[in-house]
Write an enzyme that holds these catalytic residues in place. Structure first.
Site, short mmCIF file in Angstrom:
data_model
loop_
_atom_site.label_atom_id
_atom_site.label_comp_id
_atom_site.label_asym_id
_atom_site.label_seq_id
_atom_site.Cartn_x
_atom_site.Cartn_y
_atom_site.Cartn_z
N CYS A 195 -2.60 8.67 3.27
CA CYS A 195 -2.18 8.17 1.96
C CYS A 195 -3.22 8.46 0.88
O CYS A 195 -2.88 8.49 -0.30
CB CYS A 195 -1.89 6.68 2.02
N GLU A 200 0.88 -1.18 0.00
CA GLU A 200 0.00 0.00 0.00
C GLU A 200 0.91 1.22 0.00
O GLU A 200 1.51 1.56 1.02
CB GLU A 200 -0.92 -0.02 1.23
#
Length: 478
Positions: free
Chosen positions: A259, A225
């Site tokens: 993020c 990720e």
């Protein structure tokens, strides 16, 4: 085992001690390689109770690590997320565990085909600093739901939180079941080199490359990720003041250290001034002051603050215009930061090449949807993409003509909080998923199983060939 267990909190834990911990976990897993649904629910209940019963201590640690961390944001993004995820997994894992029936062709009859979901074994989890609780316990919860053991490498940028979580995990689980590792880059490198059955890394793409390279030495499957530059397109039919309000909330949450935070925004050219004014107004409404404001989170470290400042100064030198959203000077001793709006940007600027991960927001004027799509497609595929507009045809155009890990219409970031949706990147923004049922599948081995009874119809296809065998094959082939 005791020596390895005592080394868990040691900042200088050796590669041999890490290997010993992994060996102990493998041995423990081998004793119960297929835990029941009840055992898995009990593990999730212990995990949830551990987090919720220690809220104050964990929030105090996170507040100290960030120099200032919003209590409201911690409750929303850390504790509520853990609570809801563990309940979601507990409710569904028994159904996911059941072997699935699959089709069996005529020539394979009689028999049964099934897919049997088996735990992988020991999962490695590498945690970033921005949401140190949820990004440790979220993947851990999913790994436990799938029946695995786990080793967790916490970030060195949050030393108080990382140390406390190691203590809490040690009080809640046996080190042979779940254990936390702390340490710096060398420990992280040794951790990623362990032969896990699966390795999940959340963090920067530059580090993800090293993690993937280390995992490849053991042929360890990875989920990465990695974030990236998540764009926003504000369409002309969306109220510009409301767009500014929603985007200000998401960009200032956790000081922009998310993020999937908006990284740059396409604004209709004629509405640029209106958007800037509306964004400033939204910020002043949300946060009347910056100094000592308990609702504002600080930048994680002085190094990251200097990184952001350096990128902004470099952009200014290349012609960018930088505008603080307030004239207030921060002098409260924290790393709270006044957000910046940046215009007149171009793709050559570092600010437009790297994920910003802070309260700096570039604005790009645009004239057509295709123009925005072409710009987005000219860069790396992002982790998330956001479109503010009500035209269904244009929404579909965005879906069809761009690639991203996820898409949200008329809001940002909250797709991550939908437990039943998969979460993951594409290309440079990551690979694999670990939310929803897809997360359970990530940490499970879907084993193909074929059952044949005493009577074996396949013997009709045995040699010598010819005659009946050829007639059967011609019939089946068509």
């Amino acid at each position: 085992m005791n020596t390895a267990a005592n080394a868990i909190l040691d900042q200088e834990i050796s590669s041999q001690a890490l290997a010993d911990l992994l060996a102990a976990q493998r041995a423990s897993y081998a004793q119960n390689p297929m835990p029941s649904a009840a055992e898995r629910r009990a593990n999730l209940a212990r995990l949830r109770a551990m987090a919720l019963d220690n809220q104050d201590a964990l929030m105090e640690a996170m507040n100290a690590d960030f120099s200032a961390r919003s209590r409201h944001e911690m409750l929303l993004a850390e504790f509520l997320s853990v609570s809801e995820l563990t309940k979601y997994l507990s409710k569904r894992l028994a159904k996911w565990m059941k072997p699935e029936k699959r089709h069996l062709a005529l020539h394979m009859q009689p028999g049964k085909a099934r897919v049997y979901y088996q735990p992988l074994g020991v999962v490695g989890i590498m945690v970033p600093f921005n949401y140190p609780l949820f990004l440790a316990l979220g993947p851990l919860a999913t790994a436990l739901a799938a029946g695995n053991h786990a080793m967790i490498k916490m970030p060195e940028a949050t030393p108080k939180t990382s140390a406390l979580l190691a203590e809490l995990i040690a009080q809640t689980f046996s080190p042979a079941h779940v254990t936390v590792i702390n340490g710096g880059p060398a420990v992280a490198a040794n951790f990623s080199a362990l032969p896990f059955d699966h390795l999940l890394f959340t963090g920067a793409g530059s580090i993800g490359k090293h993690v993937m390279r280390a995992a490849a030495e053991n042929l360890t499957p990875v989920t990465l990720e990695l974030g990236g530059k998540s764009p926003v397109i504000v369409a002309d039919d969306f109220p510009i003041e409301e767009a500014a309000r929603r985007l200000c909330f998401s960009k200032t949450m956790n000081c922009g250290q998310t993020c999937v935070a908006p990284d740059y925004i396409f604004v209709p050219r004629a509405k640029m001034d209106t958007f800037r004014a509306a964004y400033k107004k939204a910020f002043s409404t949300f946060y009347p002051t910056v100094n000592n404001n308990p609702d504002l989170t600080g930048v994680i470290s002085e190094r990251h603050a200097q990184r952001l400042q350096g990128w902004v100064e470099a952009a200014k030198a290349q012609g960018a215009l930088v505008e603080p959203v307030t004239d207030e000077v921060v002098n409260d001793g924290s790393r709270r930061t006044v957000p910046l709006l940046v215009t007149n940007v171009n793709r050559d600027m570092t600010l437009m090449q790297e994920e910003i991960f802070g309260p700096v927001l570039p604005l790009i004027p645009y004239d057509s949807l295709q123009e925005a799509i072409d710009y987005i497609n000219g860069g790396d595929r992002p982790l998330a993409l956001y479109y503010f507009g009500f035209d269904k045809q244009q929404q579909q155009q965005v879906l069809d003509r761009t690639h991203s890990g996820g898409v949200v219409f008329n809001e940002t970031m909250f797709h991550v909080a939908v437990d039943d949706l998969p979460f993951g990147g594409v290309g440079p923004s990551g690979m694999g998923h670990y939310h929803g049922k897809e997360g359970f599948l990530t940490f499970s081995k879907p084993k193909a199983v074929l059952y044949k009874p005493k009577f074996n119809g396949m013997q009709m296809l045995y040699p010598p060939y010819g005659g009946l065998v050829n007639k059967i094959l011609k019939f089946l082939v068509g």
